[in-house]
Design a protein around this motif. Sequence first.
Motif, short mmCIF file in Angstrom:
data_model
loop_
_atom_site.label_atom_id
_atom_site.label_comp_id
_atom_site.label_asym_id
_atom_site.label_seq_id
_atom_site.Cartn_x
_atom_site.Cartn_y
_atom_site.Cartn_z
N GLY A 135 1.11 -0.89 0.11
CA GLY A 135 0.08 0.16 0.03
C GLY A 135 0.82 1.65 -0.10
N ARG A 136 0.17 2.01 -0.84
CA ARG A 136 0.91 3.44 -1.40
C ARG A 136 0.80 4.70 0.08
N GLY A 137 -0.49 4.28 1.29
CA GLY A 137 -0.80 5.49 1.41
C GLY A 137 -0.04 5.52 3.39
N THR A 166 -1.92 3.24 -4.68
CA THR A 166 -2.03 1.74 -4.78
C THR A 166 -3.13 1.25 -5.39
N GLU A 201 -5.14 12.08 1.48
CA GLU A 201 -3.90 12.75 1.36
C GLU A 201 -3.93 14.57 2.28
N GLY A 202 -3.59 14.13 3.77
CA GLY A 202 -3.65 15.51 4.54
C GLY A 202 -3.05 15.24 4.77
N VAL A 208 -9.51 -0.74 1.82
CA VAL A 208 -9.28 0.44 2.03
C VAL A 208 -8.11 0.94 1.48
N ASN A 209 -8.18 1.47 -0.25
CA ASN A 209 -6.49 1.25 0.25
C ASN A 209 -5.70 2.77 -1.09
N ASN A 210 -5.29 3.40 -0.83
CA ASN A 210 -4.71 4.72 -1.48
C ASN A 210 -4.44 5.07 -3.02
N LYS A 223 -4.46 -8.17 1.84
CA LYS A 223 -5.59 -6.92 2.37
C LYS A 223 -6.97 -7.75 1.56
N ASN A 226 -9.13 6.09 -0.86
CA ASN A 226 -8.97 6.91 0.26
C ASN A 226 -7.97 8.13 -0.49
N GLU A 256 -7.97 4.34 7.96
CA GLU A 256 -8.66 3.80 7.47
C GLU A 256 -10.09 3.86 8.03
N GLY A 298 -7.53 10.75 7.60
CA GLY A 298 -7.37 9.83 6.53
C GLY A 298 -7.20 8.48 6.77
C1 LIG Z 1 -3.70 10.09 10.73
C2 LIG Z 1 -3.71 9.55 9.91
C3 LIG Z 1 -3.81 9.69 8.39
C4 LIG Z 1 -3.86 9.16 7.21
N1 LIG Z 1 -4.07 9.61 6.24
C5 LIG Z 1 -4.34 9.30 5.15
C6 LIG Z 1 -3.77 9.44 3.67
O1 LIG Z 1 -4.79 10.91 3.88
N2 LIG Z 1 -3.92 8.70 2.88
C7 LIG Z 1 -4.40 7.36 2.49
O2 LIG Z 1 -3.87 6.84 2.08
N3 LIG Z 1 -3.22 6.35 4.14
C8 LIG Z 1 -3.64 7.33 4.95
N4 LIG Z 1 -3.57 6.65 6.36
C9 LIG Z 1 -3.11 5.55 6.19
C10 LIG Z 1 -4.68 4.54 6.12
O3 LIG Z 1 -4.79 4.69 7.53
C11 LIG Z 1 -4.92 3.35 5.22
O4 LIG Z 1 -3.39 2.47 6.03
C12 LIG Z 1 -4.16 3.64 3.94
O5 LIG Z 1 -5.14 4.21 3.32
C13 LIG Z 1 -4.52 1.85 3.69
O6 LIG Z 1 -4.06 2.39 2.20
P1 LIG Z 1 -2.83 1.60 1.32
O7 LIG Z 1 -2.88 0.05 2.23
O8 LIG Z 1 -2.94 1.74 0.24
O9 LIG Z 1 -1.90 1.96 1.57
C14 LIG Z 1 -3.48 7.07 7.17
C15 LIG Z 1 -3.23 6.38 8.33
C16 LIG Z 1 -3.17 7.69 9.38
C17 LIG Z 1 -3.01 7.65 11.46
#
Ligand SMILES: Cc1cc2nc3c(=O)[nH]c(=O)nc-3n(C[C@H](O)[C@H](O)[C@H](O)COP(=O)(O)O)c2cc1C
Length: 606
Positions: free
Chosen positions: A218-220, A381, A252-253, A376-378, A229, A249, A343, A341
């Motif tokens: 995952g790229r998040g 991703t 992108e905060g 939930v994926n970025n 997942k 997701n 998940e 952000g």
């Molecule tokens: C405070 C906080 C903010 C987050 N903000 C984002 C976000 O803006 N975008 C994102 O993809 N993941 C964010 N994440 C990670 C997500 O919880 C989640 O791991 C992710 O969306 C999973 O996608 P991925 O497996 O494709 O990475 C954040 C996690 C935390 C703890």
Amino acid sequence: MPIHCTDEARLSATVTGVLRRHGARREALVQILREVQERTGWLPRSALALVAAGVGLTPAIVEGVASFYRFLHLQPVGHFHLLWSDNVTDRMQGSHALAQELRRLLAVPAGGLSADGRASVGFASCTGLGDQGPALLVNQQHVVTRMDSQRVHDLADMVRNQVPLADWPAHWMQVDDQVRRSDVLLDAPSLQGQALQATQARGAQATMSELSASRLRGRGGAGFSTARKWALCLAAPVPEGGTRVVVCNADEGEPGTFKDRVLLSRQADAVFEGMTVAARLLDARTGLLYLRGEYRYLLDPLESVLARRRARGLLGRNILGVEGFDFDIAIHVGAGAYVCGEESALIESLEGKRGTPRIRPPFPVERGYLGQPTVVNNVETFCAAAQIAWHGGTWWSAIGTPDSSGTKLHAVSGDCERPGVYEYPFGVTVAQVLHDCGARDTQAVQVGGPSGRCLADHEFQRRMGFEDLPTAGAFMVFDRSRDMFEVAHAFAQFFAHESCGFCTPCRVGTALVLQRMDKLAAGLGSGWDRTDLDDLDTLMQGTTHCGLGASSTHALRDTLERFGAAYDKRLRQPRFTPGFDLDGELEPARRATGRDDPHAHLEQKG
Ligand SMILES: Cc1cc2nc3c(=O)[nH]c(=O)nc-3n(C[C@H](O)[C@H](O)[C@H](O)COP(=O)(O)O)c2cc1C
Ligand code: SF4
């Protein structure tokens, strides 16, 4: 332009229209409130009561939800509501002085709203435009990029003369992609079903094996295996009448990150196709894209892409003509909360609630959106998953490094000649990125945003990737003219501002860290405060409910270790000194008791 209606009949008609559009569903509450506010400017109690009656909740619950989100206003804001992006890189470009100038020109007091109600001026966390800042959000629907003194004066004239936003110069609102280096994701041709057709031809199970072979993570930020997942979600039982759910997701905060913005502009088809591939593999019927409120200006273009894909049979019923392959995507616009952000907080928000992270387990893959198994994926991703579904897992895994397959997008900003988005295979060194973006005399790089890591120059040979430097994408450059204490101070302000307040270690911890940093900035620090900062950092590790609190002191720890001199010069006091005037605080009590004798004062030690 909002109508700022106070007329009850018009308000009622507005709310009724919005409720009807959303079928008065409780889970659409955040969208309903946001859309009502787009028409009314702010959310008076009467509007909240009408919404509450419409969705079958009490006004208190609706107000509780509305008060959670910074972009939902329970007090009047100006006809032109102007929010400056407040990332440290915006500050480096002079945003605070520009904001002050704008306030002066528009006679907006510190409280934020001009007496004539025409303008309000404030700050928002990073708006995801660090490569073309300082940026300004206007009425949370438009952005003005590259603010400078001239633009501040011209904009103040427009506001004073009530020029409608549609008549503002178009180039002010231009958002450039600024792709500086592209690779397989950004160079890919627009996906119009190629990945879906490949998936269909290969079969769902075989495509899952390709995803597994790709070793995509995952790229998040957290880097969880995408195949794993999705397999966990597939294994979870679906409640009767329900479905699995695919969530993108796009919140992108993380300050300094803007690569998802570029993917959503350039490769929206790939994002949606990746989600649809996921739906095919998981037998999901519902797709949701959570778009951060700051990217509201992307909503209409994204809706157009969705409409085009529906018309081409790539979304909707019987996708690609396959009987029973039904899947569609709805876009949910956030309302200014970084924690959303995370998940599980994101799912709460999608369900129309305050964005408080959930207690896990159960994990979203087991019980997510409305109790249904949810992935939930970025954004990135899903883009990568679409390309993998098309070209196969071996193709993807041949790029990058053993633990970090494929490419990664980096959002580069700060002290460099060529800020923008750079896509590299994983394994690129920090030094290479610095060279390519034209950074000179670099003192530090913040990789992965405030919750990531701060590196000093002896670490620039380190490599981007899960083996060494995991990153969600932000790459902020600081040259030797920058004060790294101020950078860490800005990050401490961000976390104290964004803590959702649910758990004590984070709510109190982020506030205490900020207080100590404020104290150091005011020249009142001593060795005691430095020890206290170390203790707070230790305390917050492992005690907070979600990743926000846990990562909130990363930058503090890294800068203390690497740039200790920036702190030391602020530890001016030989011994503990209060961060505030204790005797001054007793003044109201003295006044109330009519005393001002020496015994009514604290002894002041020199
Ligand atoms: C405070 C906080 C903010 C987050 N903000 C984002 C976000 O803006 N975008 C994102 O993809 N993941 C964010 N994440 C990670 C997500 O919880 C989640 O791991 C992710 O969306 C999973 O996608 P991925 O497996 O494709 O990475 C954040 C996690 C935390 C703890
Ligand atoms: S760690 Fe912070 S953001 Fe996360 S739940 Fe606790 S208070 Fe909220």
